[in-house]
Design an enzyme around this catalytic site. Structure first.
Site, mmCIF file in Angstrom:
data_model
loop_
_atom_site.group_PDB
_atom_site.id
_atom_site.type_symbol
_atom_site.label_atom_id
_atom_site.label_comp_id
_atom_site.label_asym_id
_atom_site.label_seq_id
_atom_site.Cartn_x
_atom_site.Cartn_y
_atom_site.Cartn_z
ATOM 1 C CG HIS A 401 -2.230 0.700 0.968
ATOM 2 N ND1 HIS A 401 -2.410 1.625 -0.040
ATOM 3 C CD2 HIS A 401 -3.433 0.617 1.589
ATOM 4 C CE1 HIS A 401 -3.646 2.078 -0.020
ATOM 5 N NE2 HIS A 401 -4.297 1.487 0.964
ATOM 6 C CG ASP A 405 -3.491 4.524 -3.953
ATOM 7 O OD1 ASP A 405 -2.870 4.451 -2.870
ATOM 8 O OD2 ASP A 405 -3.454 5.512 -4.703
#
Length: 428
Positions: A401, A405
């Site tokens: 992450h 995304d």
């Protein structure tokens, strides 16, 4: 003339390897490319072939010893050549070490001076050699992987005392240093329970070299990447029909048409449309890989290995089927080449082979994503407001992450799902 046998480099960031066992003994005849010894590194366990035919005249590194890549581990001579006597330099060194350990007249042991530190500058007769900078020294004393870990954790490698060859800072050194860095005080905890109760029957075995390396990599990956997972339930009914129709034809061509073949094809096609999944993070830079080099995790008796299929996006279903079977078979027989375990840009692991519904795989550094494949089986599902039986499986994408995304990850997985559920039979 004797030919040296060296420790090979089995990966881009590998600086050393451990000799697990010798498959030949001194005096044995050996053919070119015949397995000579077995090694274990950060990336692979492998049998190393002989570089020439002849007689094994000397073994310099014993099982369990770890040496730097390109170190001479043995020598091979011509047929009829006698085994070499012990290296005189080594013997002299041992004699000097024994002498230095003798006590002095007052009973105090003689201390052997420690090896000198790397020179800060090099000067030749012409004064043309430049001074070595701190960055130069860091490069000499660590691998690219260690330097990346140091950057990510703001560690100055120059301040570490390396335990590797020639004072080299190893991955274990820097991980232990990071682990030992002071943290905020926490509330006292209750004393840990004993590992076993008195009188309990136990068996204690040391970790294998491969198990140690896997443990290091998994902990490193968890420390490095912000792991997030997305799970998609995918209908494999169309793929299953194609398999039933085509599998005999593929067998005649020497290939096995598996669900993994279709998954791999859908993944490499989707990666081309979602390049962030095929990237890596280097400090504050994003590195977009132009080649799709697909890693396929293969379970072994004592661990896991990830051989890599280079330029997987250039292969059709038949080519992927053959490549997957080939690297998996040679991984299990320890016949992989050094270049076949490096350069991966995306990995697929298949816990479904053992019946798992789905898994939450750990990212294979320095990649930013990994796909876990659950068991493919028939399940009841809702189709047009009715219960129907379909061939289904869960696919799980683990992603970093820091760079990827949730929207980008889910768009990629939606693309994979769409291709699997609507596979064109003409592509097979």
């Amino acid at each position: 003339m004797a030919t040296p046998v060296v420790m090979p480099q089995m990966g881009e960031s590998i600086a050393e390897g451990t000799v697990v066992r010798w498959l030949k003994k001194v005096g044995d005849k050996i053919e070119r490319d015949e397995p000579l010894f077995e090694i274990s590194t950060d990336k692979v366990d492998a049998e190393i072939p002989s570089p020439m035919a002849g007689v094994l005249t000397e073994i310099k590194v014993q099982p369990g010893e770890t040496v730097a890549v390109n170190s001479v581990v043995a020598t091979i001579g011509q047929s009829g050549e006698s085994p070499s006597p012990p290296d005189s330099a080594v013997a002299t060194g041992r004699a000097q070490a024994a002498t230095s350990a003798q006590p002095q007249a007052d009973g105090t042991p003689t201390k052997t001076p420690p090896p000198s530190a790397p020179m800060a500058a090099q000067g030749g007769a012409n004064g043309g050699d430049r001074a070595l900078t701190r960055d130069d020294l860091r490069r000499q004393r660590s691998s690219p992987l260690v330097r990346r870990i140091a950057r990510e954790h703001d560690v100055d490698i120059g301040q570490l005392a390396g335990s590797g060859i020639g004072g080299r800072v190893t991955k274990q050194d820097i991980l232990e240093y990071i682990e030992a860095k002071p943290t905020a005080p926490s509330a006292p905890s209750a004393p840990a329970a004993p590992a076993s109760s008195p009188g309990e029957r136990v068996e204690v075995q040391p970790l294998s070299v491969m198990r140690k390396k896997i443990a290091e990599h998994m902990v490193l990956s968890r420390r490095t990447s912000a792991h997030v997972h997305s799970v998609f339930h995918i209908n494999f009914s169309a793929v299953d029909k194609i398999r039933q129709t085509k599998k005999a034809e593929y067998e005649r061509m020497g290939a096995k048409l598996t669900y993994m073949s279709f998954i791999a094809k859908a993944v490499v096609d989707a990666i081309r449309r979602h390049p962030i999944i095929n990237s890596s993070l280097d400090g504050e830079n994003v590195v977009y890989k132009k080649d799709v080099n697909l890693g396929i995790a293969v379970a072994l008796d004592n661990g896991l290995i990830v051989p890599v299929i280079k330029n997987a996006d250039e292969k059709n279903i038949l080519g992927l089927s053959r490549a997957i079977a080939d690297v998996a078979g040679r991984a299990r027989s320890k016949q992989l080449k050094p270049e076949e375990v490096q350069g991966g840009t995306f990995t697929i692991t298949n816990p479904g082979t053992f019946g798992a519904q789905f898994g939450m795989p750990i990212i294979n550094q320095p990649q930013v994503a990994i796909l876990g494949v659950g068991i493919v089986e028939k399940r009841p599902v809702v189709v047009d407001d009715a219960i129907a039986i379909r061939t289904m499986a869960y696919l799980t994408l683990g992603y970093d992450h820091r760079l990827v995304d949730g929207a980008a990850a889910d768009e990629f997985m939606s693309d994979v799902k769409k291709q699997i559920e609507n596979f064109d039979p003409n592509q097979v």
